[in-house]
Scaffold this active site. Structure first.
Site, PDB file in Angstrom:
ATOM      1  N   LYS A  82       0.809  -1.220   0.000  1.00 39.48           N
ATOM      2  CA  LYS A  82       0.000   0.000   0.000  1.00 39.48           C
ATOM      3  C   LYS A  82       0.841   1.267   0.000  1.00 39.48           C
ATOM      4  O   LYS A  82       2.033   1.254   0.283  1.00 39.48           O
ATOM      5  CB  LYS A  82      -1.010  -0.036   1.148  1.00 39.48           C
ATOM      6  N   ARG A 138      -3.348  -9.957   4.933  1.00 37.89           N
ATOM      7  CA  ARG A 138      -3.753 -10.125   3.519  1.00 37.89           C
ATOM      8  C   ARG A 138      -2.625  -9.598   2.638  1.00 37.89           C
ATOM      9  O   ARG A 138      -2.331  -8.409   2.674  1.00 37.89           O
ATOM     10  CB  ARG A 138      -5.044  -9.343   3.300  1.00 37.89           C
TER      11      ARG A 138
HETATM   12  N1  PMM Z   1      -7.606  -3.680   0.623  1.00 37.23           N
HETATM   13  C1  PMM Z   1      -7.798  -3.882  -0.685  1.00 37.23           C
HETATM   14  C2  PMM Z   1      -8.712  -4.846  -1.137  1.00 37.23           C
HETATM   15  N2  PMM Z   1      -9.398  -5.604  -0.252  1.00 37.23           N
HETATM   16  N3  PMM Z   1      -9.884  -6.200   1.964  1.00 37.23           N
HETATM   17  C3  PMM Z   1      -9.707  -6.009   3.271  1.00 37.23           C
HETATM   18  N4  PMM Z   1     -10.375  -6.766   4.167  1.00 37.23           N
HETATM   19  N5  PMM Z   1      -8.847  -5.067   3.756  1.00 37.23           N
HETATM   20  C4  PMM Z   1      -8.148  -4.243   2.931  1.00 37.23           C
HETATM   21  O1  PMM Z   1      -7.416  -3.367   3.425  1.00 37.23           O
HETATM   22  C5  PMM Z   1      -8.300  -4.429   1.528  1.00 37.23           C
HETATM   23  C6  PMM Z   1      -9.199  -5.431   1.078  1.00 37.23           C
HETATM   24  C7  PMM Z   1      -7.044  -3.066  -1.693  1.00 37.23           C
HETATM   25  O2  PMM Z   1      -5.833  -3.629  -2.044  1.00 37.23           O
HETATM   26  P1  PMM Z   1      -5.529  -4.437  -3.411  1.00 37.23           P
HETATM   27  O3  PMM Z   1      -6.113  -3.615  -4.547  1.00 37.23           O
HETATM   28  O4  PMM Z   1      -4.069  -4.497  -3.469  1.00 37.23           O
HETATM   29  O5  PMM Z   1      -6.134  -5.784  -3.331  1.00 37.23           O
END
Ligand code: PMM
Length: 265
Positions: A204, A244
């Site tokens: 991020k 994650r």
């Molecule tokens: N961030 C992204 C997508 N899904 N889900 C949860 N639970 N928490 C998060 O902080 C989160 C998420 C965005 O990141 P990406 O585009 O790299 O998947």
């Protein structure tokens, strides 16, 4: 939790796993590297992103959920849409991960309550196109805790059993780098909400800021995996239930090391 974004435009790995076969294979590779569950998403939530329609989201997500579940993988579906959550659970998803914490779709809580899957409730203040303007806090940790507690209450009032809720501070969602760092520094206050904690820092912006330093251009998302693993170790040490991440191997190692150090304490 390994991430499979079935999107052409996700900020960190956009376009790489857009095809179903490639997405399923990538999920299986992440399991081989140590992921315990795979989060499948079909809608980018990067700042400024516009929404995809429901039929396109279903077309992206459902075959990948089916493919991974049929291989015995524990799958989580990353969606703000009740219909996608419902069809994904029917296709074998074991967990619903809604970055809006049930706010984006008025049917989500009812569907999750009926479906019986655990529900990730993330701290969220609005859709991607407007979220940066909502990154205004007096005390970010206290406000995120309060707003998450309110969401937990709403989700329970809607029929989801409290023991099925997982909470998430929503790093990068209506938050600037200082807000994200403060939340990571105070994971204990989120843990005090009494539910398993998911931390999603992977690649991020705030990590880009940390790595670049004052006024310099941040490294691209794919060069933030070592920084991500550092957050994974810190999160494991602070008692997180899961992290994650896009690149699993370094995080799996980081978590193992954190556990070994705890075991020696
Ligand atoms: N961030 C992204 C997508 N899904 N889900 C949860 N639970 N928490 C998060 O902080 C989160 C998420 C965005 O990141 P990406 O585009 O790299 O998947």
């Amino acid at each position: 939790m390994g991430v499979v974004n079935v999107t052409p435009d996700s900020f960190s790995d956009g376009g790489r796993w857009f095809d179903t076969t490639a997405a399923v294979k990538h999920g299986l590779d992440l399991v081989a590297e140590g992921a315990d569950l795979i989060d499948v998403g079909g809608e980018s939530t990067r700042p400024g992103a516009s929404r995809v329609d429901a039929s396109e989201e279903l077309r992206r997500v459902i075959p990948v959920v089916k493919g991974l579940a049929s291989e015995g993988v524990t799958v989580s579906v990353d969606t703000m849409r009740a219909r996608v959550a419902e069809e994904a659970v029917a296709a074998g998803a074991a967990l619903v991960n809604d970055v809006s914490g049930g706010l984006a779709d008025p049917d989500m809580i009812r569907v999750v309550a009926a479906g019986g899957a655990p529900f990730v409730v993330m701290h969220w203040r609005g859709f991607s196109e407007s979220m940066n303007s909502r990154a205004v806090y007096g005390d970010v940790v206290a406000e995120v805790v309060t707003e998450l507690r309110d969401r937990m209450d709403a989700v329970v009032a809607g029929g989801v059993a409290p023991e099925r809720i997982v909470i998430d501070p929503g790093l990068g969602f209506a938050k600037d780098a200082c807000h994200d760092l403060a939340l990571v520094a105070h994971l204990d206050e989120l843990r005090a909400l009494g539910r398993p904690l998911l931390v999603a820092a992977s690649r991020k912006r705030f990590l880009g800021h940390v790595l670049a330093g004052e006024g310099a251009a941040p490294p691209p998302a794919r060069e933030r995996d070592a920084a991500t693993a550092a957050i994974s170790a810190l999160s494991a040490h602070a008692g997180a239930w899961a992290v994650r991440v896009h690149e699993v191997r370094a995080t799996a190692d980081a978590v193992r090391v954190a556990r070994a150090v705890e075991g020696a304490a």
